[in-house]
Design an enzyme around this catalytic site. Structure first.
Site, PDB file in Angstrom:
ATOM      1  N   ALA A 100       4.511 -15.010   2.386  1.00 35.58           N
ATOM      2  CA  ALA A 100       4.947 -13.976   3.325  1.00 35.58           C
ATOM      3  C   ALA A 100       4.089 -14.014   4.575  1.00 35.58           C
ATOM      4  O   ALA A 100       2.882 -14.247   4.501  1.00 35.58           O
ATOM      5  CB  ALA A 100       4.869 -12.594   2.685  1.00 35.58           C
ATOM      6  N   ASP A 101       4.724 -13.795   5.708  1.00 29.24           N
ATOM      7  CA  ASP A 101       3.986 -13.623   6.951  1.00 29.24           C
ATOM      8  C   ASP A 101       3.793 -12.147   7.266  1.00 29.24           C
ATOM      9  O   ASP A 101       2.871 -11.791   7.992  1.00 29.24           O
ATOM     10  CB  ASP A 101       4.727 -14.311   8.099  1.00 29.24           C
ATOM     11  CG  ASP A 101       4.539 -15.809   8.067  1.00 29.24           C
ATOM     12  OD1 ASP A 101       3.656 -16.305   8.784  1.00 29.24           O
ATOM     13  OD2 ASP A 101       5.249 -16.487   7.313  1.00 29.24           O
ATOM     14  N   ARG A 102       4.658 -11.310   6.720  1.00 31.97           N
ATOM     15  CA  ARG A 102       4.507  -9.863   6.890  1.00 31.97           C
ATOM     16  C   ARG A 102       5.346  -9.152   5.835  1.00 31.97           C
ATOM     17  O   ARG A 102       6.520  -9.465   5.639  1.00 31.97           O
ATOM     18  CB  ARG A 102       4.944  -9.431   8.288  1.00 31.97           C
ATOM     19  CG  ARG A 102       4.712  -7.952   8.598  1.00 31.97           C
ATOM     20  CD  ARG A 102       5.211  -7.595   9.995  1.00 31.97           C
ATOM     21  NE  ARG A 102       4.442  -8.264  11.036  1.00 31.97           N
ATOM     22  CZ  ARG A 102       3.525  -7.677  11.798  1.00 31.97           C
ATOM     23  NH1 ARG A 102       3.256  -6.392  11.636  1.00 31.97           N
ATOM     24  NH2 ARG A 102       2.887  -8.350  12.729  1.00 31.97           N
TER      25      ARG A 102
END
Length: 411
Positions: free
Chosen positions: A279-281
């Site tokens: 995940a990036d965010r």
């Protein structure tokens, strides 16, 4: 791993050195890029020479440290001319603007944003450049060391959780898993997030095999036997990076195209039981921004009843943004989609073609009409409804009876 994404020499705390692996050249060429300034950090992040949310945060933070030490030791350097070093308040103003510039290299990745907020807080409370340098050094070392420790915890948490779920379901055989992009040693300080879970599952599988072979345990139990990494177009992080890590670790794996997920699930000789993604965010309700293609993987897993897990440290969780609708999704240069960059291969014998220095030659090949319009988002948003669990260093978070994640305890 034989390769480190980030080489940080901290033997001299007041004169560190940093270099990062140019991941655009993998898997055939190993080349490191030195990081001396924030501009260097911005460049390697923006160009995707370094990628992966944890690694981006680490490299970004290190680039601030190297710039601070450069202007401290060499006040006549080019970058030092940006600052008014005789006035600390003026220096802080310039540094804050430089940090904002660095953030623009990858706005979707919350890890970088969180790290730069912390650095701004350190800057605000520092009495002078020397004090800031010392506090920043301590912060960066802690960031790197905690990331590695947390990756190991996430790997073990995720592996144990999946095995427990399969055992409760009465499954006692070999299984396979899916993953997208690269979430391993090359995307973090080491071990990895989603690929870290896969590494822990493989260690568990080897341990069970050893016990069975020695006659110590004849009871059948679930064990991971295969991994299907997706190629991950258009930058091919799956085929260039994840495939490299899996081959190096000798984890049985088969690379598949992004468009073959559903058919692979239907025809796989080994049942596919889970997908692990990074995940990036992750926002408050569990909606997750990750590499483009993650959403379609989640939708397909839902259709086939395959568990879909997001693996990320607490630092990836955005405790301000409520839903994925408010996540800013970076769009890449359309030209990147019209070409494929790779290493030139001799078509007759499959060997690498080298230049005069003995290095493999890289090149770009056009794959689309230059006049065609292109939409090239770097990420997509997977709604929390499609996610079965969020694996962190604190444990595995699942949805309540109302179908909602409760991530408040992580904030």
């Amino acid at each position: 791993m034989s390769l480190e994404a980030i080489v940080f020499d901290r033997s001299e705390p007041e004169n560190v050195s940093v270099k990062v692996l140019d991941q655009l050249l993998l898997p055939y060429t190993t080349k490191y890029v030195p990081i001396h300034t924030i501009d260097d950090g911005y460049s390697v992040i923006k160009s995707m020479q370094v990628r992966g949310a944890p690694a981006i945060a680490i490299v970004g933070s290190l680039s601030v440290l190297t710039e601070v030490q450069l202007i401290k030791h060499n006040p006549t350097s080019d970058v030092a001319t940006l600052y008014s070093l005789v006035n600390w308040e003026s220096t802080k103003t310039v540094l804050n603007k430089r940090l904002d510039f660095l953030l623009s290299s990858r706005p979707t990745a919350v890890n970088l944003s969180n790290s730069l907020v912390e650095i701004k807080n350190i800057l605000k409370s520092s009495s002078d450049l020397k004090a800031f340098d010392g506090s920043l050094y301590n912060y960066v070392c802690e960031l790197i060391d905690e990331d590695l420790a947390n990756n190991m915890k996430m790997g073990d948490n995720g592996a144990k959780y999946l095995i427990d779920v399969l055992q409760k379901d009465g499954f006692k055989d070999e299984f396979a898993v899916l993953t997208i992009c690269n979430t391993g040693s090359l995307a973090t300080s080491g071990y990895g997030t989603a690929l870290g879970v896969i590494r822990s599952l493989w260690k568990d599988s080897l341990a069970k095999t050893d016990k069975a072979d020695s006659g110590l345990d004849n009871e059948k139990c679930p064990r991971m036997g295969h991994v299907f990494p997706l190629e991950t177009r258009p930058y091919n992080q799956g085929s260039r990076l994840t495939a490299y890590e899996l081959v190096y670790d000798k984890i049985p794996s088969t690379l598949i195209t992004d468009s073959s997920i559903a058919y692979r699930i239907r025809t796989s000789p080994i049942p596919i039981k889970a997908a692990f993604v990074g995940a990036d965010r992750i926002v408050r309700n569990g909606d997750t921004a990750n590499k483009i293609g993650t959403l379609q993987l989640a939708v397909i897993c839902k259709q086939f009843g395959i568990k879909f897990f997001v693996v990320a440290p607490k630092t990836t969780i955005d405790n301000v943004t409520e839903t994925g609708d408010d996540i800013i999704v970076e769009e890449r240069n359309p030209e990147e989609f019209k070409v494929v960059t790779g290493t030139v291969i001799n078509p007759e014998n499959g060997s690498l073609i080298l230049n005069e220095s003995g290095e493999p030659i890289t090149g770009k090949v056009g794959i689309a009409p230059l006049e065609i319009n292109v939409w090239n988002p770097a990420f997509d948003i997977t709604p929390h409804e499609l996610i079965d669990g969020i694996i962190t260093e604190e444990g595995v978070f699942t949805k309540n009876s109302s179908g909602e994640f409760q991530l408040e305890s992580l904030f």
